[in-house]
Design an enzyme around this catalytic site. Sequence first.
Site, PDB file in Angstrom:
ATOM      1  CD  GLU A 111      -3.147  -0.955   2.128  1.00 46.13           C
ATOM      2  OE1 GLU A 111      -2.983  -0.198   3.100  1.00 46.13           O
ATOM      3  OE2 GLU A 111      -4.118  -1.725   2.034  1.00 46.13           O
ATOM      4  CG  HIS A 227      -9.054   6.366   1.109  1.00 42.52           C
ATOM      5  ND1 HIS A 227      -8.921   6.102  -0.235  1.00 42.52           N
ATOM      6  CD2 HIS A 227      -8.490   5.317   1.764  1.00 42.52           C
ATOM      7  CE1 HIS A 227      -8.312   4.932  -0.389  1.00 42.52           C
ATOM      8  NE2 HIS A 227      -8.036   4.439   0.810  1.00 42.52           N
ATOM      9  NE  ARG A 273      -4.689   5.950   2.734  1.00 42.66           N
ATOM     10  CZ  ARG A 273      -5.278   5.094   3.510  1.00 42.66           C
ATOM     11  NH1 ARG A 273      -5.939   5.519   4.566  1.00 42.66           N
ATOM     12  NH2 ARG A 273      -5.234   3.825   3.262  1.00 42.66           N
ATOM     13  CG  HIS A 334     -10.361   6.708   5.134  1.00 46.03           C
ATOM     14  ND1 HIS A 334     -11.331   5.759   4.892  1.00 46.03           N
ATOM     15  CD2 HIS A 334      -9.221   6.019   5.411  1.00 46.03           C
ATOM     16  CE1 HIS A 334     -10.795   4.544   5.019  1.00 46.03           C
ATOM     17  NE2 HIS A 334      -9.526   4.681   5.350  1.00 46.03           N
ATOM     18  NE  ARG A 369      -5.308   5.575   9.237  1.00 49.68           N
ATOM     19  CZ  ARG A 369      -5.758   4.609   8.443  1.00 49.68           C
ATOM     20  NH1 ARG A 369      -5.308   3.384   8.578  1.00 49.68           N
ATOM     21  NH2 ARG A 369      -6.676   4.866   7.535  1.00 49.68           N
TER      22      ARG A 369
HETATM   23  P1  FAD Z   1     -15.309   1.374  15.113  1.00 47.87           P
HETATM   24  O1  FAD Z   1     -15.037   0.103  14.434  1.00 47.87           O
HETATM   25  O2  FAD Z   1     -15.872   2.469  14.310  1.00 47.87           O
HETATM   26  O3  FAD Z   1     -16.286   1.071  16.324  1.00 47.87           O
HETATM   27  C1  FAD Z   1     -16.827   2.120  17.090  1.00 47.87           C
HETATM   28  C2  FAD Z   1     -17.945   1.547  17.934  1.00 47.87           C
HETATM   29  O4  FAD Z   1     -18.344   2.489  18.924  1.00 47.87           O
HETATM   30  C3  FAD Z   1     -19.201   1.198  17.155  1.00 47.87           C
HETATM   31  O5  FAD Z   1     -19.687  -0.015  17.642  1.00 47.87           O
HETATM   32  C4  FAD Z   1     -20.167   2.335  17.507  1.00 47.87           C
HETATM   33  O6  FAD Z   1     -21.523   1.991  17.388  1.00 47.87           O
HETATM   34  C5  FAD Z   1     -19.766   2.571  18.952  1.00 47.87           C
HETATM   35  N1  FAD Z   1     -20.105   3.893  19.503  1.00 47.87           N
HETATM   36  C6  FAD Z   1     -19.731   5.102  19.046  1.00 47.87           C
HETATM   37  N2  FAD Z   1     -20.196   6.067  19.858  1.00 47.87           N
HETATM   38  C7  FAD Z   1     -20.874   5.456  20.846  1.00 47.87           C
HETATM   39  C8  FAD Z   1     -21.594   5.910  21.989  1.00 47.87           C
HETATM   40  N3  FAD Z   1     -21.734   7.217  22.270  1.00 47.87           N
HETATM   41  N4  FAD Z   1     -22.178   4.997  22.793  1.00 47.87           N
HETATM   42  C9  FAD Z   1     -22.101   3.669  22.524  1.00 47.87           C
HETATM   43  N5  FAD Z   1     -21.431   3.183  21.451  1.00 47.87           N
HETATM   44  C10 FAD Z   1     -20.821   4.070  20.630  1.00 47.87           C
HETATM   45  N6  FAD Z   1      -7.782   0.649   8.816  1.00 47.87           N
HETATM   46  C11 FAD Z   1      -6.791  -0.238   8.575  1.00 47.87           C
HETATM   47  O7  FAD Z   1      -5.847  -0.345   9.360  1.00 47.87           O
HETATM   48  N7  FAD Z   1      -6.824  -1.002   7.448  1.00 47.87           N
HETATM   49  C12 FAD Z   1      -7.817  -0.922   6.540  1.00 47.87           C
HETATM   50  O8  FAD Z   1      -7.821  -1.636   5.563  1.00 47.87           O
HETATM   51  C13 FAD Z   1      -8.852   0.005   6.762  1.00 47.87           C
HETATM   52  N8  FAD Z   1      -9.854   0.146   5.865  1.00 47.87           N
HETATM   53  C14 FAD Z   1     -10.889   0.980   6.174  1.00 47.87           C
HETATM   54  C15 FAD Z   1     -11.971   1.054   5.286  1.00 47.87           C
HETATM   55  C16 FAD Z   1     -13.069   1.836   5.600  1.00 47.87           C
HETATM   56  C17 FAD Z   1     -14.209   1.918   4.641  1.00 47.87           C
HETATM   57  C18 FAD Z   1     -13.084   2.561   6.813  1.00 47.87           C
HETATM   58  C19 FAD Z   1     -14.260   3.406   7.168  1.00 47.87           C
HETATM   59  C20 FAD Z   1     -12.006   2.517   7.675  1.00 47.87           C
HETATM   60  C21 FAD Z   1     -10.906   1.725   7.361  1.00 47.87           C
HETATM   61  N9  FAD Z   1      -9.818   1.633   8.209  1.00 47.87           N
HETATM   62  C22 FAD Z   1      -8.807   0.766   7.948  1.00 47.87           C
HETATM   63  C23 FAD Z   1      -9.834   2.306   9.496  1.00 47.87           C
HETATM   64  C24 FAD Z   1     -10.229   1.301  10.580  1.00 47.87           C
HETATM   65  O9  FAD Z   1     -11.217   0.430  10.072  1.00 47.87           O
HETATM   66  C25 FAD Z   1     -10.771   1.973  11.819  1.00 47.87           C
HETATM   67  O10 FAD Z   1      -9.896   2.972  12.230  1.00 47.87           O
HETATM   68  C26 FAD Z   1     -10.930   0.980  12.942  1.00 47.87           C
HETATM   69  O11 FAD Z   1     -11.694  -0.116  12.510  1.00 47.87           O
HETATM   70  C27 FAD Z   1     -11.587   1.657  14.110  1.00 47.87           C
HETATM   71  O12 FAD Z   1     -11.983   0.686  15.023  1.00 47.87           O
HETATM   72  P2  FAD Z   1     -12.702   1.172  16.353  1.00 47.87           P
HETATM   73  O13 FAD Z   1     -13.073  -0.066  17.066  1.00 47.87           O
HETATM   74  O14 FAD Z   1     -11.861   2.173  17.011  1.00 47.87           O
HETATM   75  O15 FAD Z   1     -14.003   1.938  15.836  1.00 47.87           O
HETATM   76  C1  SIN Z   2      -7.728   1.008   2.184  1.00 44.99           C
HETATM   77  O1  SIN Z   2      -7.963  -0.181   2.014  1.00 44.99           O
HETATM   78  O2  SIN Z   2      -7.365   1.793   1.305  1.00 44.99           O
HETATM   79  C2  SIN Z   2      -7.884   1.547   3.544  1.00 44.99           C
HETATM   80  C3  SIN Z   2      -6.686   1.253   4.304  1.00 44.99           C
HETATM   81  C4  SIN Z   2      -6.623   2.131   5.499  1.00 44.99           C
HETATM   82  O3  SIN Z   2      -7.402   3.059   5.651  1.00 44.99           O
HETATM   83  O4  SIN Z   2      -5.720   1.899   6.302  1.00 44.99           O
END
Ligand code: FAD
Ligand code: SIN
Length: 514
Positions: A111, A227, A273, A334, A369
């Site tokens: 990547e 992104h 990015r 993103h 990032r």
């Molecule tokens: P989330 O997975 O967003 O979970 C947050 C949780 O908190 C959810 O369950 C939500 O409902 C809950 N919540 C929020 N506020 C409240 C509240 N007030 N009360 C109760 N519950 C609440 N990163 C990578 O490293 N590699 C990748 O390939 C990659 N691809 C991505 C593709 C996309 C489309 C996106 C959007 C992001 C991507 N990322 C990637 C980033 C990565 O997915 C996220 O940064 C990571 O998954 C965040 O995880 P998290 O558990 O912190 O948050």
């Molecule tokens: C992607 O697959 O391009 C997302 C990867 C990331 O946000 O880390």
Amino acid sequence: MDQYDYIIVGSGIAGLYTALLAQGQGSVLILTKGGIGECSSRHAQGGIAAAIGIGDSPQIHYEDTIAAGAGLCDLDAVRILVDEAPDRITDLINFGVHFDTVDGEVALAREAAHSVPRILHAGGDATGEHIEITLSRLAMLAKVVILEYCLATEIIVDDGVVRGVRALDSRTGTVEEFRSRAVILATGGGGRLFNFTTNPDIATADGVALAYDAGAEITDMEFFQFHPTALRLPGVTPFLISEAVRGEGGILRNADGRQFMYDYAPEGELAPRDVVARGILAEMKKTGSDRVFLDVTHLPPRRVTTRFPHIYRFCLVNGLDITESPIPVAPAAHYMMGGVKTNAWGETSIEGLFACGETASTGVHGANRLASNSLLEVVVFAKRILEGKKEGVKPPDASEREHFSLSEQEGQNALENVPRLSLLALQSLMWDKVGIVRSGEDLAEAASILASWQKAVDKPSDRPFHEFANLILAGRLMAEAALIRKESRGAHFRSDFPQPSPDWLKHIIFRKPD
Ligand code: FAD
Ligand code: SIN
């Protein structure tokens, strides 16, 4: 009133992974505002970075991460991230996550801004879904209480120490208190601040707002990653087209069909990015189009459909066969680099309050990032929260640090001079004035409008209004931080200060005045 050893807010990978580790140390409650699977984690495509390949090393991963972070990474935190990565990958495999393999070896993808192939993936481009489903199944079988549709609305702090959480059950409208000496915010990011985003609806920066209101430190909010390539089809959500598509040889072409990224960076399509996103924006402006095209039609069709089955299917359902036609794309909001400031043990400046995942700012990402470092950050620092708690690490002392406060401009605008308040107005304002290219004038206008809106919002009583109020507060923190930082660095680009400045090799930390 229920009492737990750990309350975890959020059921993305950060919340679930932390819960699975915490259940060995005491009683655990997960509060999540939607269904258990509603989170950004489930949408992660590209994968998770770790230096496990031949020719790679934690040192090279460290150097790539620091280079992307543009001078603002916390070097100790990055060292922890890259050194602990291989062990955390082993943990995920032991939990039952199956990463893709080639000839019996874990497959590693390339990547942007990674100097070697180092991205593990699952289900081709469905890495997040595979990890999230594996962990949520385990959490449902484990001794973890999971309350869905429960929105955390307040962190209860007494004498500077966390006591629990107040939460709204959005199905019944009742507010309940849950008590604990350890509250872990795992609430994800804030992409819903913008009208073009890859993030799902839950990404409303709740953790930042909850922690700020409780008096915790919030840092680096000016750094928000856009992104470069989200699908741009009329009437279709800006679905992510993974960076791994460029890693496999995808070419960016402008509306005239010309490959352009080498005009902007020697790394071409695989430049960092922020550089690619600004390059695309410039080409869109030059050609008078709202999109550019990501072309994979020169790649063998089978390679495209097997490596990116999820993207292939999504586009096909929306009338586009990407093996035959270039994919229309444009940048979209993103990833939130900033958030609730933590130390290397996930502790915030409030005793008993921890943060983990996208809502946390551990310092590993700096101003930008590196792709696929966020899933890694989640698992590395989630583990450390539990290890630190066992060892009784002391909470960080914030008293020595300089803090910024939100400006005192409430009410400066008569409301009739301010755009009518709505979610769309907020998202459009953020996109237009606090987006990929910013200026002092635009930021000042946005900050002032946001302050007036914040004043006009009544005390929220239901989930949409809580989320809306949280977005306004997070938007203010972002706009004001971006206004304060008079330079360009990483994801923060100011047309009136287009260069980085050595005076700004420092962080902006907000804390609510007492
Ligand atoms: P989330 O997975 O967003 O979970 C947050 C949780 O908190 C959810 O369950 C939500 O409902 C809950 N919540 C929020 N506020 C409240 C509240 N007030 N009360 C109760 N519950 C609440 N990163 C990578 O490293 N590699 C990748 O390939 C990659 N691809 C991505 C593709 C996309 C489309 C996106 C959007 C992001 C991507 N990322 C990637 C980033 C990565 O997915 C996220 O940064 C990571 O998954 C965040 O995880 P998290 O558990 O912190 O948050
Ligand atoms: C992607 O697959 O391009 C997302 C990867 C990331 O946000 O880390």
